[in-house]
Write a protein that holds these residues in place. Structure first.
Motif, PDB file in Angstrom:
ATOM      1  N   LYS A  11      39.230  20.285  12.878  1.00  0.00           N
ATOM      2  CA  LYS A  11      40.032  19.940  12.923  1.00  0.00           C
ATOM      3  C   LYS A  11      41.348  20.618  13.900  1.00  0.00           C
ATOM      4  O   LYS A  11      41.245  21.940  13.846  1.00  0.00           O
ATOM      5  N   GLN A  12      42.650  19.607  14.326  1.00  0.00           N
ATOM      6  CA  GLN A  12      43.419  20.797  15.805  1.00  0.00           C
ATOM      7  C   GLN A  12      44.112  21.518  14.705  1.00  0.00           C
ATOM      8  O   GLN A  12      45.027  21.058  13.981  1.00  0.00           O
ATOM      9  N   ARG A  13      43.852  22.678  14.783  1.00  0.00           N
ATOM     10  CA  ARG A  13      45.242  23.761  14.374  1.00  0.00           C
ATOM     11  C   ARG A  13      46.601  23.288  15.159  1.00  0.00           C
ATOM     12  O   ARG A  13      46.184  23.570  16.024  1.00  0.00           O
ATOM     13  N   HIS A  14      47.706  23.841  13.892  1.00  0.00           N
ATOM     14  CA  HIS A  14      49.456  22.965  14.327  1.00  0.00           C
ATOM     15  C   HIS A  14      49.348  24.513  14.193  1.00  0.00           C
ATOM     16  O   HIS A  14      49.262  25.000  13.116  1.00  0.00           O
ATOM     17  N   LEU A  15      50.090  24.497  15.282  1.00  0.00           N
ATOM     18  CA  LEU A  15      50.502  25.981  15.528  1.00  0.00           C
ATOM     19  C   LEU A  15      51.457  26.427  14.719  1.00  0.00           C
ATOM     20  O   LEU A  15      52.706  25.556  14.613  1.00  0.00           O
ATOM     21  N   ARG A  16      51.579  26.779  13.553  1.00  0.00           N
ATOM     22  CA  ARG A  16      52.845  27.301  13.062  1.00  0.00           C
ATOM     23  C   ARG A  16      53.731  28.178  13.302  1.00  0.00           C
ATOM     24  O   ARG A  16      53.128  29.717  13.832  1.00  0.00           O
ATOM     25  N   SER A  17      55.028  28.756  12.497  1.00  0.00           N
ATOM     26  CA  SER A  17      55.584  30.239  12.840  1.00  0.00           C
ATOM     27  C   SER A  17      54.437  31.185  12.802  1.00  0.00           C
ATOM     28  O   SER A  17      54.757  31.805  14.129  1.00  0.00           O
ATOM     29  N   SER A  18      53.794  31.312  12.140  1.00  0.00           N
ATOM     30  CA  SER A  18      52.875  32.028  12.055  1.00  0.00           C
ATOM     31  C   SER A  18      51.529  31.907  12.678  1.00  0.00           C
ATOM     32  O   SER A  18      50.206  33.170  12.736  1.00  0.00           O
ATOM     33  N   GLY A  19      50.490  30.540  12.766  1.00  0.00           N
ATOM     34  CA  GLY A  19      49.231  30.094  12.436  1.00  0.00           C
ATOM     35  C   GLY A  19      48.594  30.766  11.110  1.00  0.00           C
ATOM     36  O   GLY A  19      47.907  31.112  10.892  1.00  0.00           O
ATOM     37  N   LYS A  20      49.269  31.992  10.376  1.00  0.00           N
ATOM     38  CA  LYS A  20      48.581  32.327   9.362  1.00  0.00           C
ATOM     39  C   LYS A  20      47.528  31.588   8.218  1.00  0.00           C
ATOM     40  O   LYS A  20      46.885  31.341   7.604  1.00  0.00           O
ATOM     41  N   GLU A  21      48.795  30.274   7.859  1.00  0.00           N
ATOM     42  CA  GLU A  21      48.719  29.416   7.353  1.00  0.00           C
ATOM     43  C   GLU A  21      47.063  28.213   7.285  1.00  0.00           C
ATOM     44  O   GLU A  21      46.174  28.050   6.130  1.00  0.00           O
ATOM     45  N   ASP A  22      46.941  28.030   7.941  1.00  0.00           N
ATOM     46  CA  ASP A  22      45.573  28.151   8.379  1.00  0.00           C
ATOM     47  C   ASP A  22      44.628  28.942   8.665  1.00  0.00           C
ATOM     48  O   ASP A  22      43.704  28.057   8.240  1.00  0.00           O
ATOM     49  N   ASP A  23      44.581  29.582   8.756  1.00  0.00           N
ATOM     50  CA  ASP A  23      43.433  30.974   8.887  1.00  0.00           C
ATOM     51  C   ASP A  23      43.732  31.304   7.359  1.00  0.00           C
ATOM     52  O   ASP A  23      42.174  31.254   6.661  1.00  0.00           O
ATOM     53  N   ALA A  24      44.210  31.266   7.019  1.00  0.00           N
ATOM     54  CA  ALA A  24      44.400  31.608   4.714  1.00  0.00           C
ATOM     55  C   ALA A  24      43.571  30.632   4.110  1.00  0.00           C
ATOM     56  O   ALA A  24      42.443  30.814   3.108  1.00  0.00           O
ATOM     57  N   ARG A  25      43.917  29.238   4.421  1.00  0.00           N
ATOM     58  CA  ARG A  25      43.201  27.907   4.135  1.00  0.00           C
ATOM     59  C   ARG A  25      41.696  27.794   4.541  1.00  0.00           C
ATOM     60  O   ARG A  25      40.819  27.737   3.935  1.00  0.00           O
ATOM     61  N   ALA A  26      41.578  28.185   5.542  1.00  0.00           N
ATOM     62  CA  ALA A  26      39.946  28.554   6.178  1.00  0.00           C
ATOM     63  C   ALA A  26      39.200  29.697   6.280  1.00  0.00           C
ATOM     64  O   ALA A  26      37.949  29.490   5.017  1.00  0.00           O
ATOM     65  N   GLN A  27      40.274  30.283   5.684  1.00  0.00           N
ATOM     66  CA  GLN A  27      38.710  31.706   4.640  1.00  0.00           C
ATOM     67  C   GLN A  27      38.527  31.534   3.289  1.00  0.00           C
ATOM     68  O   GLN A  27      37.648  31.710   3.033  1.00  0.00           O
TER      69      GLN A  27
END
Length: 108
Positions: A88-104
């Motif tokens: 998935k293309q990562r959509h940059l959010r304010s900090s990007g931490k939501e995508d990282d947390a979901r993946a981890q």
């Protein structure tokens, strides 16, 4: 224990014995992907023609692409897998931490 008739969204489950072999293999691969716990296969699509499976769709982590291919190859009757799954293309959010947390959370 209460036993209920199998249902999918309130509809009776089809008799898979009447499906052609390709459809049964598609169902087997999709079921293995969904139950493996090694990847989020909610956006992975499976098609089978003969002994070849084709995987398309998206996953959150690149590692999940290889996992999906190996799972498909492990299904009886599948000799070749064309793996066209993309990360998935990562959509940059304010900090990007939501995508990282979901993946981890899926790697634990």
């Amino acid at each position: 224990m209460v036993l209920k008739k199998a249902a999918f969204y309130g509809e009776p489950v089809e008799d898979t014995e009447e499906w052609n072999p390709d459809a049964r293999r598609e169902d087997a691969i999709a079921s293995e992907l969904a139950s493996s716990g090694l990847l989020d296969a909610t956006e992975v699509h499976v098609t089978v023609k003969g002994e070849e499976a084709r995987l398309t769709g998206e996953v959150y982590m690149r590692e999940e692409i290889a996992v999906a291919g190996n799972i498909a190859l492990s299904v009886e009757g599948i000799k070749r897998v064309r793996n066209a799954i993309r990360p998935k293309q990562r959509h940059l959010r304010s900090s990007g931490k939501e995508d990282d947390a979901r993946a981890q959370s899926r790697t634990l």
